[in-house]
Write a protein that holds these residues in place. Structure first.
Motif: not given
Length: 193
Positions: A131-133, A138-144
């Protein structure tokens, strides 16, 4: 605990079920037709037998579970003692092996006729709080972020029509691929307490 009536029901049913068959008559094919239930009184008689057998099954299961729990408790107690002894000897062996490594850093494995001791490098283990990850990604690396696609079967079922056990899209009349429908059937159920 079975009551006296249930015990009598089981005795009567067992004598009915396990009647001795005359082997000569059986070989000659001259056995009478098997018993059939033909009225409500006989059906009630059979239901009483089932009820008594189910009570007996509950009694057997209850006794078995009590014994299993007692044996499991004993087993756990004995295994704790053994595990404690194993850990003690493993600790002694690790101390010994580490002292040998200090003398010879390449001696990662020591073998004896009764086993071997090894020191292995363990790679770092990553633990995730999904959940935290996900919030961070979502904020920093949505491609992952991986998105899983799957049919919404409940909503789809509300929209589709069924014709001759085939799912049809009502808007186009097209047969929907990937769905098979089994026909409705009857199931015989006996319920007793």
């Amino acid at each position: 605990m079975l009551n006296k009536l249930q015990e009598l029901e089981i005795q009567e049913a067992e004598s009915f079920l396990y009647q001795e068959i005359d082997e000569e008559l059986a070989a000659a094919g001259l056995l009478p037709d098997r018993f059939k239930i033909t009225n409500l009184e006989q059906a009630n008689w059979a239901l009483r037998k089932i009820r008594a057998f189910k009570a007996k099954a509950r009694e057997i299961n209850s006794l078995a579970e009590a014994e299993i729990e007692r044996i499991k408790s004993w087993q756990d107690s004995e295994l704790k003692k053994i595990e404690s002894s194993i850990k003690f000897f493993e600790m002694l062996l690790e101390e010994y092996h580490r002292s040998r490594i200090v003398q010879n850093p390449k001696e990662k494995t020591i073998t004896t006729p009764y086993g071997k001791m090894q020191i292995k490098k363990i790679l770092p283990k990553w633990n995730y709080d999904d959940n935290k990850l996900l919030e961070w990604l979502k904020k920093n690396k949505p491609e992952f972020i991986r998105i899983k696609e799957e049919p919404n079967k409940q909503e789809l079922k509300k929209v589709l029509k069924v014709d001759n056990l085939v799912a049809i899209d009502p808007d186009t009349g097209e047969v929907v691929e990937g769905i098979t429908i089994e026909p409705e059937t009857d199931k015989f159920i006996v319920e007793v307490d």
